[in-house]
Scaffold this motif. Structure first.
Motif, short mmCIF file in Angstrom:
data_model
loop_
_atom_site.label_atom_id
_atom_site.label_comp_id
_atom_site.label_asym_id
_atom_site.label_seq_id
_atom_site.Cartn_x
_atom_site.Cartn_y
_atom_site.Cartn_z
N ASN A 8 0.83 -1.21 0.00
CA ASN A 8 0.00 0.00 0.00
C ASN A 8 0.86 1.26 0.00
O ASN A 8 0.48 2.30 0.56
N GLY A 9 2.03 1.17 -0.61
CA GLY A 9 2.93 2.32 -0.67
C GLY A 9 3.74 2.51 0.61
O GLY A 9 4.61 3.37 0.67
N ILE A 10 3.44 1.73 1.64
CA ILE A 10 4.15 1.85 2.92
C ILE A 10 5.34 0.90 2.91
O ILE A 10 5.20 -0.29 2.66
N ASN A 11 6.50 1.46 3.20
CA ASN A 11 7.71 0.64 3.29
C ASN A 11 7.67 -0.12 4.62
O ASN A 11 7.98 0.43 5.68
N LEU A 15 8.95 0.65 8.38
CA LEU A 15 8.03 0.71 9.53
C LEU A 15 8.54 -0.17 10.66
O LEU A 15 8.65 0.27 11.81
N LEU A 96 -7.44 8.99 10.28
CA LEU A 96 -8.07 7.66 10.24
C LEU A 96 -7.61 6.89 9.00
O LEU A 96 -7.36 5.69 9.07
N THR A 97 -7.49 7.59 7.88
CA THR A 97 -7.07 6.93 6.64
C THR A 97 -5.65 6.39 6.76
O THR A 97 -5.37 5.23 6.45
N THR A 98 -4.73 7.23 7.24
CA THR A 98 -3.34 6.79 7.37
C THR A 98 -3.22 5.67 8.39
O THR A 98 -2.47 4.70 8.20
N SER A 99 -3.96 5.79 9.47
CA SER A 99 -3.92 4.76 10.51
C SER A 99 -4.42 3.43 9.94
O SER A 99 -3.81 2.37 10.15
N ILE A 101 -4.45 2.48 6.75
CA ILE A 101 -3.50 1.97 5.75
C ILE A 101 -2.24 1.41 6.41
O ILE A 101 -1.75 0.33 6.04
N ALA A 102 -1.72 2.13 7.40
CA ALA A 102 -0.48 1.68 8.04
C ALA A 102 -0.69 0.33 8.74
O ALA A 102 0.13 -0.58 8.60
N HIS A 103 -1.83 0.21 9.45
CA HIS A 103 -2.04 -1.04 10.18
C HIS A 103 -2.45 -2.17 9.24
O HIS A 103 -2.10 -3.33 9.49
N TYR A 166 -5.75 3.50 16.86
CA TYR A 166 -4.39 4.01 16.74
C TYR A 166 -4.29 5.39 16.09
O TYR A 166 -3.20 5.86 15.81
N TRP B 39 -8.04 8.14 -0.14
CA TRP B 39 -6.64 7.72 0.01
C TRP B 39 -5.96 7.76 -1.35
O TRP B 39 -6.52 7.29 -2.34
N ASP B 41 -2.00 7.29 -1.76
CA ASP B 41 -0.98 6.25 -1.70
C ASP B 41 -0.21 6.42 -0.39
O ASP B 41 0.02 7.53 0.05
N ALA B 42 0.20 5.31 0.18
CA ALA B 42 1.00 5.33 1.42
C ALA B 42 0.33 6.24 2.45
O ALA B 42 -0.85 6.05 2.74
N LEU B 76 7.58 8.08 7.23
CA LEU B 76 7.31 7.22 6.06
C LEU B 76 6.51 7.88 4.95
O LEU B 76 5.98 7.20 4.07
N GLY B 126 2.18 5.44 20.95
CA GLY B 126 0.73 5.23 20.95
C GLY B 126 0.25 4.76 19.59
O GLY B 126 -0.40 3.71 19.47
N PHE B 127 0.60 5.49 18.55
CA PHE B 127 0.19 5.14 17.19
C PHE B 127 0.69 3.76 16.79
O PHE B 127 0.00 2.99 16.11
N VAL B 136 -2.53 7.85 22.71
CA VAL B 136 -2.42 7.79 21.25
C VAL B 136 -2.52 9.20 20.65
O VAL B 136 -1.85 9.53 19.68
#
Lengths: 186, 186
Positions: A8-11, A15, A96-99, A101-103, A166, B39, B41-42, B76, B126-127, B136
């Motif tokens: 999802n574009g996240i390295n 991370l 919320l979107t980044t959280s 996607i990251a998780h 998160y 969203w 990307d990333a 990131l 937290g995140f 968080v």
């Protein structure tokens, strides 16, 4: 060494190496984010974002980012920007979107699309001091997520729960947070 | 009828006629503000502000306003916009400023300049879910106001108290607010 694992574009390797570094040295997890604001006229003000502190040092590498804030005419402004409570919804939406996607990425769940809608109820009687029974802030905020991914609805709902758990902005809104406001006499 | 009374750019007659109208019909004080997010990307997402509901009707008169949200490389991202918690500080800054100006104007206090600075503490553990003991959201937010006006410091401090008391974003942050987040299955 192979290529970095990117979902999802996240390295993901980045991370997990951040997680490892913070476990060894929790101090680097302490960030300070900042804004400055200058009143322009009436309900119009201008905010600037630039430096922050994080990972043990000051970061001044970004160009300043400028935001205009104003009210629509019905609230005595001239639409020179979105209004402050709308910026709050923007903040919540990105967080919320980044959280999410990251998780999802940490769990190697591939996401094709995420869209979300936000609506918050505000009773102006609070701002105008017309009723002590009315909340001054948002009374309720409703959020609806659409997620396009090859996972069942139950797993999408689990992602939405994790996004909330998160998300720093979500948690700043749903929990009470201390804000100290002082006169700067210099 | 004379000219409208304008103080600090705020049409005081308009403000008081709004107050009168709301006293007669509290329903028109109920507003709904909205945002949408997509969203990209990333850690990069894009939010849009356009319509709202208020004063008894839908208002679709504004052109959509677009905001990019991203993280800096140390988190990131690729700096394609301010990050969500920075947007929250922007929201707070505009709201406290407008609240201060509106309530000063209602009291006919002329203001020459208002500037403010914001700093919020965020612990990434937290995140990242690395500690249950760490908040968080923002742990603390500090705000400093400079006010240029021909009034004593005590009155400036009183304006700062009123700005807090009546600011919707401030009250959304310092008090717990209900946010419901749902999966949109359509």
């Amino acid at each position: 060494m192979g290529e970095a694992q990117v979902i999802n574009g996240i390295n993901i390797d980045g991370l997990f190496s951040t997680v490892g570094a913070i476990k060894n040295n929790p101090k680097i997890a302490k960030f300070k984010f900042r804004a400055a604001n200058k009143w322009i006229d009436a309900t119009h003000s201008r905010a600037t974002i630039s430096s922050f502190y994080g990972a043990g040092k000051e970061d001044n590498s970004r160009e300043p980012i400028i935001f205009d804030l104003d009210e629509p005419p019905v609230l005595l402004g001239e639409n020179q920007g979105a209004n402050p409570v709308e910026y709050l919804l923007v903040a919540l939406s990105g967080c919320l979107t980044t959280s999410l996607i990251a998780h999802a990425s940490a769990r190697k769940i591939k996401i094709r699309k995420v869209e979300s809608r936000y609506e918050g109820d505000l009773d102006l009687r609070g701002f105008l001091g017309l009723s002590e029974d009315v909340k001054v802030g948002f009374e309720n905020i409703r959020v609806y997520f659409k997620i396009d991914a090859d996972i069942p609805d139950e797993q999408k709902e689990e992602l939405i729960r994790m996004a909330q758990k998160y998300s720093p902005v979500f948690n700043t809104i749903v929990n009470p947070v201390n804000v100290s406001v002082q006169l700067d006499k210099n």
